[in-house]
Write a protein that holds these residues in place. Structure first.
Motif, PDB file in Angstrom:
ATOM      1  N   ARG A 114       0.849  -1.323  -0.101  1.00 24.02           N
ATOM      2  CA  ARG A 114       0.050   0.052  -0.075  1.00 24.02           C
ATOM      3  C   ARG A 114       0.803   1.439  -0.004  1.00 24.02           C
TER       4      ARG A 114
ATOM      5  N   ASN B 100       0.212   0.503  -6.375  1.00 21.77           N
ATOM      6  CA  ASN B 100       1.165   0.780  -5.238  1.00 21.77           C
ATOM      7  C   ASN B 100       2.385  -0.031  -5.690  1.00 21.77           C
TER       8      ASN B 100
ATOM      9  N   THR C 129      -3.698  -5.157   1.930  1.00 18.51           N
ATOM     10  CA  THR C 129      -2.591  -5.136   2.620  1.00 18.51           C
ATOM     11  C   THR C 129      -1.599  -6.353   2.496  1.00 18.51           C
TER      12      THR C 129
END
Length: 608
Positions: free
Chosen positions: A166, A573, A608
């Motif tokens: 992230r 990300n 995550t």
């Protein structure tokens, strides 16, 4: 992951780049206001750019900082010894140059008393040096990446989580949560660090032969090398002490992160990551203290100026015959105790010509392990000499005061210090020393001062201080070779020069699999098989230098800030270790990291 000085150089470059960027005029007031807040809150901006280092320190076992603290303490002692020897030399030379002066005998005696005290202070020090060198050479202060061990995310430290999960979302969350000038400066620093890591890690992966996960020792040396290189391009970021001072919020003896700053960072971490999938949030205060302390310790390792030569009157006597210069008191042979004299070990001190085109590739003699015993034995020879030199106010003056040569001189000097490791005096020498119960008189001093042996003493003390200077430089080289200190002044050495341009080795195809014994061979580009899927030689072209990462990251930082200011949503990300190639999104291995090829699942933006 890049080093602290690369972050500082990138932050300065990004501030200048955004100030000059041709952004939408409607965004210019917001950008100018943000840059003004960054200028007003330098500690917050610097901290934001180094959140990766703060989190790495917060998760670590503290071993590296402990080793660095020991090394800094020993360096300080060595530097003090070097400085004091210079002072002793100056007094002895002044006394011998004018032996008839009323205070010359007293000045000489006072200097030898100080020298003797120095000798007592270093007794057994070589054992401490050798022990620290052994522990540094094990390289345990650079731990394995949890991904390389196939560990689940919950077992990862936060420094590794931050770089691999992230990453873009963290930047956007920081700007969304920033409600004060200080926190907006922190958010800008976070943006800068993000852009710098994205570009910097892509460069490191190419020159190392793979990501930090696979080649952690090479990566550590490479990132420190890049930091030294960029410190030359931007000297204002090269001073570790200034960097530490920039990060500090006050002048308290122990650095402390302001509560509101710690709360801001903790809040951004909590809002960005699924804390049910990770380890608990780390102690940010601990990470901050360690980060500042590391930079302060790194500022310790400054090489002193070379020692001044003896006064002209002694130079003329010592080097009157260029064909027969004085023999050094410490040579390669006499500085090596019998235990390692025949071991075949060699010092990692090769420099080569100062500039290209000389391109000798690094070899095993550039590794830390190969120079361990040699470095320790070098110091043993130095410390043994001072243990003898400190009693020169005693045994020899019985004869020197009568205008005669000293019989003990032959044992310790004429035979080229071959008994240097017999630090204790013989019974005869002890008796001679004990007989010196009366102060040295001016007459005795004047009578002995003109003897060749006293001139030799001047030369030996100069040689000794020169060897101390060399010893400090060897120590600095060893620390750099172990990855705990910067290789400043050594970028032309093969070990470091290899990281200053993308090589053509292996047709520039990466990443390579880890080495079986990385401590022994991290000096070389890995000859291991490729970890598939590889990049096919894409990415950075051969010959690219570290300056590229400043240019690349400035463009990326400008584009990212513009998107945030315009309210655009994040889409990807990027892995900040450039693991699985340049611009690769954050990912997880489906099976084992050792599978061939590695089966990769790209994570969703909110995952995550």
């Amino acid at each position: 992951m890049i080093d602290a000085r690369t972050h500082a150089a990138a932050l300065a470059e990004h501030r200048e780049g955004l100030a000059a960027a041709p952004v939408d005029p409607a965004l210019r007031p917001a950008l100018d206001g943000l840059l003004a807040e960054v200028a007003d809150h330098p500690a917050d901006a610097a901290l934001g750019s180094m959140v990766d280092h703060l989190l790495q320190h917060a998760q670590s076992d503290g071993l590296e900082l402990d080793l660095l603290s020991e090394a800094a303490a020993m360096w300080t002692e060595g530097l003090t010894l070097y400085t004091e020897i210079g002072s002793v030399r100056a007094d002895i030379e002044a006394a011998l140059a004018d032996p008839g002066a009323p205070d010359s005998a007293a000045k000489y005696c006072a200097a030898t008393v100080r020298l003797r005290a120095l000798g007592e202070g270093v007794h057994g020090k070589h054992l401490e040096i050798e022990d620290l060198g052994r522990r540094l050479g094990e390289m345990r202060h650079v731990p394995e990446h949890p991904r390389q061990g196939d560990l689940p995310l919950g077992a990862w430290g936060w420094g590794d989580v931050f770089l691999a999960r992230r990453t873009d979302a963290f930047v956007r969350t920081a700007f969304a949560e920033a409600g004060t000038p200080a926190t907006r400066a922190t958010a800008f620093g976070i943006l800068s660090g993000h852009a710098a890591n994205t570009a910097g890690s892509a460069y490191l992966g190419k020159v190392v032969g793979g990501p930090r996960r696979s080649h952690r020792f090479r990566d550590r040396i490479a990132r420190n090398t890049v930091g030294s290189y960029l410190a030359q391009l931007r000297p204002e970021v090269g001073d570790f002490g200034r960097l530490a001072a920039t990060l500090r919020y006050d002048d308290a003896p122990e650095a402390r992160l302001p509560d509101d700053t710690a709360a801001f960072l903790a809040g951004v971490l909590g809002k960005t990551y699924d804390l049910g999938a990770t380890a608990p949030l780390p102690d940010l205060q601990l990470g901050y203290r360690r980060l500042v302390r590391q930079l302060e310790l790194l500022d310790t390792f400054r090489q002193p100026p070379r020692p001044a030569p003896p006064a002209d009157v002694f130079v003329q006597q010592l080097w009157a015959d260029p064909a027969n210069p004085p023999t050094p008191v410490i040579t390669t042979q006499t500085a090596t105790p019998p235990a390692v004299a025949g071991s075949g070990l060699g010092p990692a001190s090769y420099t080569g010509p100062p500039v290209p085109p000389y391109q000798r590739p690094p070899t095993a003699t550039d590794s830390t392990r190969d120079s361990d015993n040699q470095c320790g034995s070098f110091w043993l020879g130095l410390l043994a000499f001072i243990a003898f030199a400190g009693v020169l106010g005693g045994p020899c003056w019985e004869e020197w005061g009568k205008g005669k040569t000293c019989t003990f001189w032959k044992k310790h000097v004429a035979e080229n210090f071959q008994h240097a490791f017999e630090i204790d005096l013989s019974p005869e020498e002890q008796a001679a020393l004990a007989s010196q119960s009366q102060p040295l008189t001016s007459a005795q001093f004047a009578k002995g001062a003109g003897l060749d042996q006293l001139t030799q003493l001047v030369g030996l003390l100069f040689d000794f201080q020169s060897r101390l200077w060399e010893g400090l430089r060897k120590a600095g080289g060893y620390l750099a070779g172990c990855g705990v200190a910067a290789p400043d002044g050594r970028l032309h050495y093969p070990l470091y020069r290899q990281f200053l341009k993308v090589p053509s080795t292996g047709d520039n195809v990466t990443p390579h699999r880890p080495e079986a014994d990385p401590v022994a061979v991290f000096y070389r580009y890995p000859p291991t098989p490729l970890e598939e899927p590889s990049d096919g030689g894409g990415g950075l072209p051969v010959g690219t230098d570290p300056g590229w990462l400043l240019r690349e990251s400035t463009a990326a930082a400008t584009a990212l800030w513009t998107g945030i200011a315009e309210g655009a949503s994040g889409e990807a990300n990027p892995d900040l270790d450039a693991d699985r190639l340049q611009h690769h999104d954050c990912w997880a291995a489906v099976g084992s990291i050792d599978d061939d090829p590695v089966d990769v699942r790209v994570l969703g933006y909110d995952e995550t």
